[in-house]
Write an enzyme that holds these catalytic residues in place. Structure first.
Site, PDB file in Angstrom:
ATOM      1  N   HIS A  69       0.861  -1.186   0.000  1.00  0.00           N
ATOM      2  CA  HIS A  69       0.000   0.000   0.000  1.00  0.00           C
ATOM      3  C   HIS A  69       0.896   1.234   0.000  1.00  0.00           C
ATOM      4  CE1 HIS A  69      -3.142   2.838   1.120  1.00  0.00           C
ATOM      5  NE2 HIS A  69      -4.051   1.882   1.096  1.00  0.00           N
ATOM      6  N   ARG A 109      -6.982  10.081   0.034  1.00  0.00           N
ATOM      7  CA  ARG A 109      -6.751  10.554  -1.330  1.00  0.00           C
ATOM      8  C   ARG A 109      -8.065  10.683  -2.083  1.00  0.00           C
ATOM      9  NH1 ARG A 109      -3.576   6.355  -3.672  1.00  0.00           N
ATOM     10  NH2 ARG A 109      -3.713   5.182  -1.735  1.00  0.00           N
TER      11      ARG A 109
END
Length: 468
Positions: free
Chosen positions: A250, A273
């Site tokens: 990740h 995000r």
């Protein structure tokens, strides 16, 4: 009637257990830890569903076919259509099951990297993994107290062996908290999770991805591939493992300034995000489409770090931070995110000229409005109207071992398969322990979904196996 034995108390094991009860079976759930929940309780971005009531209410047009297409594209050459179909075609019913049967709030929908439309569901409260998993835990505890005694939960109980008669799995042998070895008879659902914390020198990461041994992880210490070892250790017709080198790194694990070298990191949710957080090099410039798939964002981050342009920072403006207020308040309280009153303070902290940051945010705003094309190909913009006199949240981030896409080979009915592709009688698997659902890259929001969808399938199949 024999019980169905569920090994692992994360979301997939809990989904399997509830599914067994719904289909008239009895269930015993074992977990090696003193508390249930596994990694599921940490999942922070949400759970995918295509064609849900929530999407319809929000006027989001989606379908299981669109979700199938996005997942297949993400999986690349390792895509397995039968498993992807099972995941995506059961996604709307999984969301409905959680909201209607358990009262879980999944009223918000956002878009994550690699998805063509918003389909990642979460509630208005805290992390969705905790909200969903704790609700199923509590309800199973209530079932255990019921007068019919159809459910039993055994904590501090580590399964060490599967029992077999011929090639048929007939039960488990486990060690309880007092060190006694005990046995239970019945078909088995393996829901032991992945191997993202198995950093021993002879472990699964060392065997399949030695290049990742130096990376930090966001997995709890229980994620050591127990189910993988048990199923390949069967004496007759053992199960097989597939795609074991496919480990998802990740892009965003928090670097805690108080413990920058800690092996276990806290995940910076992809939702950060999704709501408009930007990724910046040490000079304050962007380097990637923040909404790209995880493998691509991670690769770009490695380039930045190896070229001496790190550390990488995640920066959120006021509107983005407000949309994920519960998450952000938690991160700030843990010292993982730092709050600044304005952009000037951010520039001073990074030790770069204010005008460089101003240029980054002004340019991003013009890309979002369509005046210019984003040089990194970004098309999904959210909360891009950022004002320099408003507060900002900033975090230092690093790639982390997150999810293991490889695992036990199963079919779309969650049967564990042997080397010839035949189902092993009495043995099922679900959740992160299974391999092949995500191919070479898992989309955000599909881990909780995989847990629920395959947990429900495994629970039903195992309950049917007992009654037939």
């Amino acid at each position: 009637m024999e019980p169905v034995i569920v090994v692992g108390g994360g979301l997939s094991g809990l989904s399997a257990a509830h599914s067994v009860l719904e289909h008239g079976g009895k269930v015993v759930l074992l977990d090696k830890k003193p508390a249930l929940g596994g990694n599921s309780v940490k999942a922070s971005s949400g759970i995918n569903g295509a064609g849900t009531d929530t999407q319809a209410r929000l006027n989001i047009s989606d379908s299981s076919q669109s979700f199938y297409d996005d997942t297949t594209k993400s999986a690349g050459q390792l895509a397995r259509s039968n498993l992807i179909t099972a995941l995506t075609s059961n996604s709307a019913s999984a969301i409905e099951w959680l909201t209607k049967n358990f009262g879980v709030d999944l009223s918000l929908v956002s878009i994550l990297g690699g998805h063509s439309v918003p389909r990642t569901h979460r509630g208005t409260g805290g992390a969705p993994g905790w909200a969903i998993t704790s609700t199923l835990m509590k309800k199973l505890a209530v079932e255990e107290e019921g007068s019919d005694q159809r459910a039993k939960i055994l904590k501090n109980s580590k399964v060490v062996k599967f029992l077999q008669t011929g090639n048929k799995v007939t039960g488990v042998e486990y060690e309880d908290g007092q060190g006694q070895t005990l046995k239970i008879q019945g078909p088995v659902v393996i829901a032991t999770g992945g191997f993202g914390a198995d950093f021993s020198s002879t472990g699964l990461i060392a065997t399949h991805r030695p290049d990742l041994m130096q990376l930090p992880t966001v997995n709890g210490d229980h994620a050591t591939g127990d189910g993988h070892v048990l199923v390949t250790s069967l004496s007759s017709d053992p199960g097989v493992l597939i795609d074991m080198d496919q480990v998802q790194v990740h892009p965003t694990g928090f670097i805690d300034p108080a413990q920058p070298d800690a092996k276990t990191k806290f995940l910076a949710a992809e939702a950060l995000r999704g709501v408009g957080g930007l990724l910046l090099k040490k000079d304050g410039t962007r380097f990637v489409d923040e909404m790209e798939k995880r493998d691509i964002v991670t690769a770009k981050m490695w380039e930045v770090i190896q070229n001496g342009q790190g550390p990488v920072r995640l920066v959120l403006g006021l509107h983005a931070a407000t949309e994920l207020k519960t998450h952000c308040d938690f991160y700030v309280s843990k010292g993982l995110m730092k709050k600044f009153n304005n952009l000037q303070e951010v520039a001073e902290d990074i030790q770069i000229p204010l005008r460089d940051l101003q240029t980054t945010f002004t340019s991003h705003k013009s890309y979002a409005s369509g005046q210019e094309k984003d040089p990194y190909g970004k098309t999904h913009f959210h909360n891009s109207d950022i004002h320099e006199e408003e507060p900002f949240l900033v975090a230092l981030i690093t790639p982390v071992v997150h999810y293991t896409m490889g695992g036990i080979l199963v079919d779309e009915d969650a049967h564990v398969l042997d080397a010839s592709g035949k189902p092993i009688p009495g043995l099922y698997a679900s959740g992160e322990v299974i391999g092949g659902v995500h191919g070479k890259n898992r989309l955000g929001g599909s881990s909780l979904l995989e847990a629920v969808v395959f947990g429900r399938i495994a629970g039903k199949r195992a309950a049917d196996y007992v009654t037939n």
